[in-house]
Design an enzyme around this catalytic site. Sequence first.
Site, PDB file in Angstrom:
ATOM      1  N   GLY A 237      -0.541   0.304  -4.153  1.00  0.00           N
ATOM      2  CA  GLY A 237       0.511   1.110  -3.545  1.00  0.00           C
ATOM      3  C   GLY A 237       0.710   2.441  -4.239  1.00  0.00           C
ATOM      4  O   GLY A 237      -0.078   2.860  -5.085  1.00  0.00           O
ATOM      5  N   ASN A 238       1.799   3.127  -3.860  1.00  0.00           N
ATOM      6  CA  ASN A 238       2.068   4.457  -4.408  1.00  0.00           C
ATOM      7  C   ASN A 238       2.754   4.406  -5.764  1.00  0.00           C
ATOM      8  O   ASN A 238       2.821   5.421  -6.442  1.00  0.00           O
ATOM      9  CB  ASN A 238       2.975   5.244  -3.459  1.00  0.00           C
ATOM     10  CG  ASN A 238       2.324   5.507  -2.128  1.00  0.00           C
ATOM     11  OD1 ASN A 238       1.104   5.435  -2.010  1.00  0.00           O
ATOM     12  ND2 ASN A 238       3.123   5.789  -1.123  1.00  0.00           N
TER      13      ASN A 238
ATOM     14  N   GLY B   9       0.816  -1.211   0.000  1.00  0.00           N
ATOM     15  CA  GLY B   9       0.000   0.000   0.000  1.00  0.00           C
ATOM     16  C   GLY B   9       0.846   1.256   0.000  1.00  0.00           C
ATOM     17  O   GLY B   9       0.324   2.354   0.087  1.00  0.00           O
ATOM     18  N   ASP B  10       2.151   1.094  -0.092  1.00  0.00           N
ATOM     19  CA  ASP B  10       3.054   2.243  -0.031  1.00  0.00           C
ATOM     20  C   ASP B  10       3.945   2.214  -1.266  1.00  0.00           C
ATOM     21  O   ASP B  10       3.498   1.816  -2.336  1.00  0.00           O
ATOM     22  CB  ASP B  10       3.830   2.157   1.291  1.00  0.00           C
ATOM     23  CG  ASP B  10       4.443   3.473   1.703  1.00  0.00           C
ATOM     24  OD1 ASP B  10       5.283   3.993   0.956  1.00  0.00           O
ATOM     25  OD2 ASP B  10       4.104   4.000   2.774  1.00  0.00           O
ATOM     26  N   ASP B  11       5.220   2.613  -1.129  1.00  0.00           N
ATOM     27  CA  ASP B  11       6.099   2.607  -2.292  1.00  0.00           C
ATOM     28  C   ASP B  11       6.466   1.181  -2.672  1.00  0.00           C
ATOM     29  O   ASP B  11       6.938   0.399  -1.844  1.00  0.00           O
ATOM     30  CB  ASP B  11       7.384   3.386  -1.995  1.00  0.00           C
ATOM     31  CG  ASP B  11       7.110   4.865  -1.738  1.00  0.00           C
ATOM     32  OD1 ASP B  11       6.061   5.360  -2.197  1.00  0.00           O
ATOM     33  OD2 ASP B  11       7.946   5.511  -1.084  1.00  0.00           O
TER      34      ASP B  11
END
Length: 412
Positions: free
Chosen positions: A241-242, A218-220
């Site tokens: 994610g990002n 869910g992030d980088d």
Amino acid sequence: MRISLALPLLALYSSQFSSAKTSKTCTVKPLGHGKDDTGQILKAMAECGHDGHTVIGPGVFNITGKMTWDLKSSTVDVLGTLNFQPDIQYWLQSENTYRVIFIQDQSSWFVVTGSDFVIDGHSTGILQGNGQPWWEYFQNHTRADGDGRPVSLTLSNVTRGVISNFKIESPPFWCNAIADSRDVVYNGITCNATNGNPGIDTYRSDNVSLINFDVTCGDDCLAIKGNSTNILGKNIVCRGGNGIAFGSLGQYQQFNDIVENVVLEDIELQRLDPAIQPNMGSAVYFKTWTASVHGSPPTGGGGGGGFVNNVTVKNVSADRVSLPVHVYQTNGGQSGDLPSQLRFSNLTFINFTGTALSGKLVDIECSPAVPCPDIVFQNFNVTPPSGSSASFICDNVISITGLPGPCTSTGH
Ligand SMILES: *[C@@H]1O[C@H](CO)[C@@H](O)[C@H](O)[C@H]1NC(C)=O
Ligand SMILES: *[C@@H]1O[C@H](CO)[C@@H](O)[C@H](O)[C@H]1NC(C)=O
Ligand SMILES: *[C@@H]1O[C@H](CO)[C@@H](O)[C@H](O)[C@H]1NC(C)=O
Ligand SMILES: *[C@@H]1O[C@H](CO)[C@@H](O)[C@H](O)[C@H]1NC(C)=O
Ligand SMILES: *[C@@H]1O[C@H](CO)[C@@H](O)[C@H](O)[C@H]1NC(C)=O
Ligand SMILES: *[C@@H]1O[C@H](CO)[C@@H](O)[C@H](O)[C@H]1NC(C)=O
Ligand SMILES: *[C@@H]1O[C@H](CO)[C@@H](O)[C@H](O)[C@H]1NC(C)=O
Ligand SMILES: *[C@@H]1O[C@H](CO)[C@@H](O)[C@H](O)[C@H]1NC(C)=O
Ligand SMILES: *[C@@H]1O[C@H](CO)[C@@H](O)[C@H](O)[C@H]1NC(C)=O
Ligand SMILES: *[C@@H]1O[C@H](CO)[C@@H](O)[C@H](O)[C@H]1NC(C)=O
């Protein structure tokens, strides 16, 4: 644990390292029945981690404390699961993890260091981070950088290391970090964080190849941080994610962050069912702090200089990505801040296909103090949803070519 001597077959594993003098093998089997396997794995590494061969598994190993594998001219076959016990309060105590990743004071529970080694998971080796209780815990506890939430696998001070066909499941935090290392090859890594955790980070590392990555997070998906040079990322799937990040950069006033000679190719961004993962932010994005300092790292900072030069991103397929290409230099910033001194140049984007969630496809907002030269697009064919028209934003961009439409300034 069994130790045997001089297996000629082992030369096969280590033939790529001229210095390897493989002389012993350690085989580790799970103790089972609620016993702790950390000690026997560390013992095997002490005996076979230099000029040796270690076989871990098959089976599930109960890891209850921090581990460093110091490997020299060594091969490790991980055929089982390293199951990190989910005792949050234990791991959060600073003495129970390492602090080898300088940036944001991240902590690590498993560190690999050394030179001329191969860790091969043979597509069966798993690091099980048991992240679910961590995720629940941090739903009502504030997460601060450097608070002890451990990075699952950390390569620190590695020269000529290979990690292949290995899976990281359910990491409590970052999946993986490569810090202060060079000549590292990762090939065939799956990282599955079904929550908000970042994937792979490189920091202060040179000549790193990341090939065949599959990252659910869910992030980088991949974050290229300060002093990452000569980086190749190839055949990378980001599920949610990002997207792929450069940065954040310039967080530390006393350091220049230099990122140079990066090629990312054959990249696929896949939006997931929002019930599993709500975001699919960018294909690739670049972020720096401003030149003003607000507080100090790990959570605050800014004011750092440096540059990002010679980045090529090609063959990218986007699936309903929110903003495919994004550059901004105001991370952690406030209005009235001094503009960032960290310059982006020679950014090339080739062969982008797929779809975006809105009409804004490219947003490049460089710092007025260091406008961006030489931004090149070729065959940028990401399509907006039907009913919206494509738009492109360029602020403080000195030269840009190849976009399929005009790039307009917001006047910032
Ligand atoms: C791991 O080892 C600890 C300490 O011996 C024990 O309390 C725990 O039950 C074990 N966990 C598993 C999953 O076997
Ligand atoms: C955290 O929040 C969950 C609901 O989101 C709740 O069930 C749980 O009791 C809370 N835990 C603590 C320690 O407050
Ligand atoms: C890095 O590893 C080398 C040997 O490979 C060692 O000499 C050096 O002290 C290590 N540096 C740090 C900061 O641990
Ligand atoms: C980069 O790393 C790879 C893998 O270790 C190695 O084969 C290659 O020689 C390195 N390149 C340079 C320029 O050192
Ligand atoms: C990641 O894990 C989730 C939950 O366990 C699973 O549903 C999903 O298929 C996994 N994704 C990949 C790519 O393995
Ligand atoms: C990056 O490298 C430059 C030049 O060697 C150095 O001045 C700077 O401190 C380094 N930055 C970091 C974050 O280590
Ligand atoms: C840009 O980076 C690539 C990949 O590392 C490298 O092959 C190329 O020589 C670099 N270009 C320049 C002008 O240095
Ligand atoms: C582009 O990348 C995809 C994987 O995302 C790969 O299957 C395909 O072969 C690549 N195309 C080219 C022309 O390299
Ligand atoms: C951009 O790349 C060219 C070589 O292709 C190089 O001459 C130029 O210095 C680079 N720009 C910056 C700002 O580094
Ligand atoms: C871009 O795609 C075209 C058509 O698929 C292909 O011929 C070309 O080689 C690609 N360019 C790069 C730099 O990969």
